[in-house]
Scaffold this active site. Structure first.
Site, short mmCIF file in Angstrom:
data_model
loop_
_atom_site.label_atom_id
_atom_site.label_comp_id
_atom_site.label_asym_id
_atom_site.label_seq_id
_atom_site.Cartn_x
_atom_site.Cartn_y
_atom_site.Cartn_z
N LEU A 186 0.00 3.43 29.68
CA LEU A 186 -0.25 2.92 31.03
C LEU A 186 -1.14 3.90 31.79
O LEU A 186 -0.80 5.08 31.93
CB LEU A 186 1.06 2.70 31.80
CG LEU A 186 2.06 1.74 31.13
CD1 LEU A 186 3.18 1.41 32.10
CD2 LEU A 186 1.38 0.48 30.62
N ARG A 191 -3.45 10.10 45.59
CA ARG A 191 -3.16 11.47 46.06
C ARG A 191 -4.02 12.54 45.39
O ARG A 191 -4.00 13.71 45.78
CB ARG A 191 -1.67 11.79 45.85
CG ARG A 191 -0.79 11.14 46.91
CD ARG A 191 0.62 11.66 46.82
NE ARG A 191 1.38 10.98 45.79
CZ ARG A 191 2.42 11.53 45.14
NH1 ARG A 191 2.80 12.76 45.41
NH2 ARG A 191 3.08 10.85 44.23
N GLN A 224 -5.72 -4.23 33.86
CA GLN A 224 -4.66 -4.72 34.74
C GLN A 224 -5.22 -4.74 36.16
O GLN A 224 -5.46 -3.69 36.76
CB GLN A 224 -3.42 -3.81 34.69
CG GLN A 224 -2.26 -4.37 35.50
CD GLN A 224 -1.23 -3.32 35.88
OE1 GLN A 224 -1.49 -2.13 35.81
NE2 GLN A 224 -0.06 -3.77 36.27
N GLY A 258 2.93 -3.42 38.96
CA GLY A 258 4.10 -2.71 38.46
C GLY A 258 4.01 -2.41 36.98
O GLY A 258 3.15 -2.94 36.28
N GLU A 310 15.85 2.08 40.15
CA GLU A 310 14.81 2.90 40.78
C GLU A 310 15.38 3.62 42.00
O GLU A 310 16.28 3.10 42.67
CB GLU A 310 13.63 2.02 41.19
CG GLU A 310 12.83 1.48 40.02
CD GLU A 310 12.33 2.59 39.11
OE1 GLU A 310 11.50 3.39 39.55
OE2 GLU A 310 12.79 2.66 37.96
N ASN A 366 -39.87 33.00 20.95
CA ASN A 366 -39.65 31.89 20.01
C ASN A 366 -40.22 30.57 20.50
O ASN A 366 -40.20 29.59 19.79
CB ASN A 366 -38.15 31.72 19.74
CG ASN A 366 -37.37 31.43 21.02
OD1 ASN A 366 -37.77 31.82 22.10
ND2 ASN A 366 -36.24 30.76 20.87
N TYR A 367 -40.76 30.53 21.71
CA TYR A 367 -41.04 29.24 22.35
C TYR A 367 -42.42 29.26 22.97
O TYR A 367 -42.76 30.18 23.73
CB TYR A 367 -39.96 29.04 23.44
CG TYR A 367 -39.93 27.69 24.10
CD1 TYR A 367 -39.97 26.52 23.35
CD2 TYR A 367 -39.83 27.59 25.48
CE1 TYR A 367 -39.91 25.28 23.97
CE2 TYR A 367 -39.75 26.35 26.11
CZ TYR A 367 -39.80 25.20 25.35
OH TYR A 367 -39.73 23.98 25.96
#
Ligand code: UD1
Ligand code: CA
Length: 457
Positions: free
Chosen positions: A6, A13, A75, A80, A153, A385-386
């Site tokens: 879930l 919050r 959902q 719930g 609950e 190197n570049y």
């Protein structure tokens, strides 16, 4: 086994635009911890129920776990936990048991879930519960003569029920065959007007099914994240747990409270780690390795006896036995140091293999190349190197000495035993065994006079 995770809650919050379950704990999204744990249990079908933050959850998870087949169920709206699981039902396989986990309860361990699986059966509901000191806000397990009758609950509980300290972690193992009918029968006549998953317990009892329980090994495993405070607390609990595991395995930690592991850290015997080090990804430290204070190591392997001095940043590197690195060194992906190599302060190494006993002790950039054995690279040396578009390689053979402040303009090769004079800009291959210099000759101008300041009137 089916697993439903879930993850549709909005996480208001957290005060963040990022969906709650994507906030990182130990360097990894909360929900990814849960997905990986479910996968480690051999789950055949994993369905993540998402809602807030929508597709981002699916995208990030699919990318982070390419080898784990995942289903997603939307959902919308969120009515719930029972309603949430209902959205997953069409995506479940035909395994007899379905495990419900939570995307914001990241640290649930495989061992604890094994204990729950051990009491599960196709005709039995199994709950993960725990006795806690402060059950405020949580669902209570209501028992009658020891047998679980239902879950109430917090917001719906009587004063007497509020005294119960055995709480519902929310994690449960449900007989798949009963799941659809039980969820369809849920009502939302409660204090929150929600379809509570927890109400399936009373249904199971009414139908004469057994309701078993198992308990979690450690309390942090069942803690959920709803705010940045809780996220920070859980991070500390988890880091403390990892530090204790290392101490128990014999690793010396100068301060177990000042260590962060965001991934996997494997240590040989007699490893010691000073304060404020961060380990990310996969890190392996061989026997006797010492890590100085304030180092960050990501995806590195360090062989026996090597010492990493303070303030080093190492990523995607391999460090050979007995090598010395730092202080203030940076090893980037593809840096491979053989045994006894010394890389000193303010030296950056990227994609270079360095042979046994070679040294670059001060202020250098070594990028894209190969360095043989027993080479000495002087202070201020740069591998150029570049060219702005392409990268080229610098090859330095065994026993070379590169004088300080030299630039090696790649592609270029320095032959075995060659010496490069200090301050050289080397643009062509330097032959073996010879001294090569590439700098202006020193001249002295006899007649030159330094300008004088006129004294102020
Ligand atoms: C739930 C349990 C409670 C338990 C507690 C443990 C229920 C009714 N209650 O309470 O018994 O003690 O967890 O932390 O199940 N979610 C969705 N969709 C929804 C609602 C929730 O995906 O419509 C997800 C949330 O994102 C969260 C989890 O489910 O991850 C739990 O939801 P939450 O509303 O926090 O449940 P609690 O009220 O804490
Ligand atoms: Ca709720």
């Amino acid at each position: 086994m089916n697993v439903v995770i879930l993850a549709a809650g909005m996480g208001k919050r957290m005060q963040s635009a990022l969906p709650k379950v994507l906030h990182p704990l130990a360097g990894k999204p909360l929900v990814q911890h849960v997905v990986e744990t479910a996968h480690s249990l051999g789950a055949q079908h994993i369905c993540v129920v998402y809602g807030h933050g929508g597709d981002l959850v699916c995208e990030r998870l699919t990318k982070a776990c390419p080898d784990i087949p995942l289903n997603f169920a939307l959902q919308q709206p969120q009515l719930g936990t029972g309603h949430a699981v209902q959205q997953a039902v069409p995506h479940l396989g035909d395994s007899p048991l379905t495990l419900v986990l939570y995307g914001d309860v990241p640290l649930i361990s495989a061992q604890t879930l094994q204990a729950l699986l051990a009491v599960g059966a196709p005709d039995r509901l199994a709950l993960l519960t725990m006795e806690v000191a402060d059950p405020t806000g949580l669902g209570r397990i209501v028992r009658d003569q020891g047998a679980i009758r239902r879950i109430v609950e917090h917001k719906d509980a009587t004063p007497q029920e509020l005294q119960i300290r055995e709480i519902n972690t929310g994690i449960m193992l449900i007989p798949t065959a009963h799941l659809g009918p039980w969820l369809a029968a849920l009502k939302n006549e409660n204090a929150q007007g929600e379809y509570y998953l927890t109400d399936i317990v009373a249904q199971a009892v009414a139908q004469g099914l057994q309701v078993a329980s198992a308990s979690a090994q450690a309390e942090f495993e069942i803690l959920g994240v709803n705010s940045k405070q809780q996220l920070a607390q859980l991070e500390r609990l988890y880091q403390a747990h990892q530090a204790q595991t290392l101490l128990a395995a014999g690793v010396t930690l100068m301060d177990p409270a000042r260590l962060d592991i965001r991934g996997k850290l494997r240590c040989g015997r007699d490893v010691s780690i000073d304060v404020n080090c961060v380990f990310e990804g996969d890190v392996e430290l061989g026997e006797g390795v010492q890590i100085g204070a304030n180092c960050v190591l990501k995806n590195v392997s360090i062989a026996a006896g090597a010492v990493i001095h303070p303030f080093c940043h190492l990523e995607g590197a391999i460090v050979g036995a007995g090598a010395l690195v730092g202080p203030y060194a940076r090893l980037r992906p593809g840096a491979e140091l053989a045994q006894q190599v010394h890389i000193g302060n303010f030296v950056e190494v990227k994609n270079v293999q360095i042979g046994p006993g070679s040294k670059a002790n001060h202020l250098a950039y070594l990028g894209d190349g190969e360095v043989g054995a027993r080479v000495n690279i002087g202070a201020g040396t740069i591998f150029c190197n570049y060219d702005g578009v392409n990268k080229f390689r610098t090859v330095i053979e065994d026993d070379v000495f590169i004088g300080s402040d030299s630039q090696l303009v790649a592609p270029v090769r320095v032959g075995a035993g060659a010496t490069i004079g200090a301050g050289s800009t080397i643009t062509q291959d330097a032959p073996a065994g010879k001294l090569s210099l590439a700098r202006g000759r020193q001249v002295t101008i006899e007649s030159w006079q330094r300008p004088q300041k006129k004294p102020k009137a």
